[in-house]
Structures are given as structure tokens and as C-alpha cells.
Motif scaffolding. Structure first.
Motif, mmCIF file in Angstrom:
data_model
loop_
_atom_site.group_PDB
_atom_site.id
_atom_site.type_symbol
_atom_site.label_atom_id
_atom_site.label_comp_id
_atom_site.label_asym_id
_atom_site.label_seq_id
_atom_site.Cartn_x
_atom_site.Cartn_y
_atom_site.Cartn_z
ATOM 1 N N ARG A 38 0.835 -1.204 0.000
ATOM 2 C CA ARG A 38 0.000 0.000 0.000
ATOM 3 C C ARG A 38 0.869 1.253 0.000
ATOM 4 O O ARG A 38 0.601 2.202 -0.738
ATOM 5 N N GLU A 39 1.908 1.254 0.831
ATOM 6 C CA GLU A 39 2.794 2.422 0.820
ATOM 7 C C GLU A 39 3.541 2.519 -0.509
ATOM 8 O O GLU A 39 3.745 3.616 -1.034
ATOM 9 N N HIS A 47 1.187 4.162 -2.805
ATOM 10 C CA HIS A 47 1.028 5.579 -2.470
ATOM 11 C C HIS A 47 2.246 6.386 -2.912
ATOM 12 O O HIS A 47 2.108 7.520 -3.399
ATOM 13 N N PHE A 49 7.475 7.945 6.366
ATOM 14 C CA PHE A 49 6.283 7.223 5.901
ATOM 15 C C PHE A 49 5.528 8.173 4.991
ATOM 16 O O PHE A 49 5.632 9.397 5.115
ATOM 17 N N THR A 90 1.547 8.682 2.983
ATOM 18 C CA THR A 90 0.191 8.202 2.731
ATOM 19 C C THR A 90 -0.526 9.146 1.774
ATOM 20 O O THR A 90 -0.216 10.341 1.703
ATOM 21 N N THR A 124 -4.474 10.035 1.251
ATOM 22 C CA THR A 124 -5.723 9.773 1.967
ATOM 23 C C THR A 124 -6.808 10.782 1.633
ATOM 24 O O THR A 124 -6.556 11.987 1.650
ATOM 25 N N TRP A 142 5.119 11.777 6.614
ATOM 26 C CA TRP A 142 5.134 11.569 8.062
ATOM 27 C C TRP A 142 6.573 11.639 8.571
ATOM 28 O O TRP A 142 7.437 10.871 8.141
ATOM 29 N N ASP A 159 -6.293 8.037 12.688
ATOM 30 C CA ASP A 159 -5.964 8.209 11.279
ATOM 31 C C ASP A 159 -5.986 6.824 10.638
ATOM 32 O O ASP A 159 -5.494 5.854 11.225
ATOM 33 N N HIS A 200 -4.250 5.317 8.657
ATOM 34 C CA HIS A 200 -2.951 4.672 8.437
ATOM 35 C C HIS A 200 -2.119 4.567 9.715
ATOM 36 O O HIS A 200 -0.957 4.157 9.651
ATOM 37 N N ARG A 211 -0.616 1.151 10.501
ATOM 38 C CA ARG A 211 0.476 0.799 9.589
ATOM 39 C C ARG A 211 1.740 1.589 9.932
ATOM 40 O O ARG A 211 2.848 1.033 9.923
ATOM 41 N N PHE A 212 1.597 2.868 10.203
ATOM 42 C CA PHE A 212 2.756 3.665 10.621
ATOM 43 C C PHE A 212 3.389 3.068 11.872
ATOM 44 O O PHE A 212 4.614 2.942 11.963
#
Length: 199
Positions: free
Chosen positions: A29-30, A33, A126, A128, A130, A144, A182, A184, A187-188
């Protein structure tokens, strides 16, 4: 004068692409993104919000996660508009370096200086992409960052934007219902925990 501004804008886009290339994707996913963000930056699209809340409908954000390296706790803020527990952060201003946005927003929102953590320094950890919730929905492309802080260091915050703040151990973040954070954040947290694990 226009040629100088165009060159500066081109340099800034190149710098953003370099930041993205420095992020090791945590999962597919990352990775997706990062590809979306790189394509968007290279397209020449407007990168910065010029009118609240959603013009343009996709724009750049710097998130920063205050992290106590001793207790392994992160700070989350109860964001009034989003109705979620989030890291602190804000929109990157036109022609502003994303790290400079972290420095500015950290002083405004948490009343402390931005001190880069050993996890990633002044580079994003990181990324994302969103879609936001509620009125004025738009898409945030969020870098991030991880900041070094300490539980007890933050004694005041932007009460217009945040209802409350709280420190959570990393394992407790993972135990929180996903729909209160959030989207994500789990995941973070997983990526951060993996980065902190002994080799």
C-alpha cells in the motif's frame, strides 16, 4: 523574474521526488502511495493548498509524530474537525520545504521546537495518500516525520484545533479501534516498531 520562480519550483519538485525515493515502503500500500505521489508531483499539478479546505482537491501535508524514545510512546491529538486521533501536522505552504512546515506547525500546535528523531532525522519516514472525511473532502498527500520528544514535555497545545492530547505506547496504538485513528496509524506504528527492533 518568472524564470527564477519557475526554476525554484522545478528544484522543489525534484527535491520532493528525492524525499519520496528515500522512503523505504513498509508494504504494498505504501509502495502504491509513493508511486501515486511521485506521478502527481512530476505531473506539474498544483501541490499546495491555496484555499481552505479543498483547493486544489489534492495537496501536500506534513505530519509529525512526537515520539518518546525511552518509553516508546507517541503523541496523538484529538482533532476537532476530523473527529479522530491523529498525529500533529499541517498543510505545506506554497514553495515551503516540508521539513520547514514541520518546524512551523510544531511550534504553533505543540509549542515546542521540532527535534528530529534518530529514526529518520529530517527526512520523512512514511507516506500516505488519503481522502479526508466530512465537509470539503479532499486528498492529503502526507509526509510523516518522527520527532524526538518526551512524555511531560508538551504542556500546552492549540486548543482551537485539538480537543485533547494523549501519549500512547506503541503496542496500545495497535490495540485502538482503527476507526478512531488516522486510517494509516496502525500501519505507521507497525513500521516504526519494525525500525526500532534489534537487527
Amino acid at each position: 523574474m518568472r524564470a527564477v520562480i519557475a526554476m525554484d519550483a522545478s528544484d522543489l519538485r525534484s527535491g520532493l521526488i528525492e524525499l519520496l525515493e528515500g522512503i523505504e515502503p513498509w508494504d504494498e500500500r505504501e509502495r502504491a502511495h509513493l508511486a501515486t505521489a511521485a506521478e502527481w508531483i512530476a505531473s506539474g499539478a498544483q501541490l499546495y493548498r491555496v484555499r481552505k479546505p479543498d483547493v486544489p482537491d489534492m495537496h501536500l501535508v506534513s505530519y509529525f509524530v512526537a515520539f518518546d524514545e525511552t518509553s516508546r510512546e507517541v503523541l496523538l491529538v484529538g482533532h476537532r474537525a476530523a473527529g479522530l486521533w491523529l498525529p500533529s501536522g499541517g498543510h505545506v505552504e506554497p514553495m515551503e520545504d516540508p521539513w520547514d512546515a514541520v518546524v512551523r506547525e510544531c511550534a504553533e500546535e505543540l509549542r515546542i521546537p521540532a527535534v528530529p528523531s534518530e529514526v529518520s532525522g529530517r527526512k520523512p519516514f512514511f507516506l500516505t495518500v488519503t481522502q479526508t472525511r466530512g465537509q470539503g473532502r479532499h486528498t492529503d498527500v502526507s509526509l510523516w516525520y518522527v520527532l524526538r520528544s518526551a512524555v511531560g514535555e508538551i504542556t500546552s497545545f492549540d486548543e482551537d484545533e485539538f480537543e485533547a492530547i494523549r501519549w500512547l505506547p506503541l503496542h496500545q496504538v495497535l490495540a485502538e479501534p482503527e476507526d478512531t485513528l488516522d486510517p494509516h496509524m496502525h500501519r505507521f506504528t507497525g513500521k516504526l516498531m519494525a525500525a526500532l527492533a534489534p537487527a
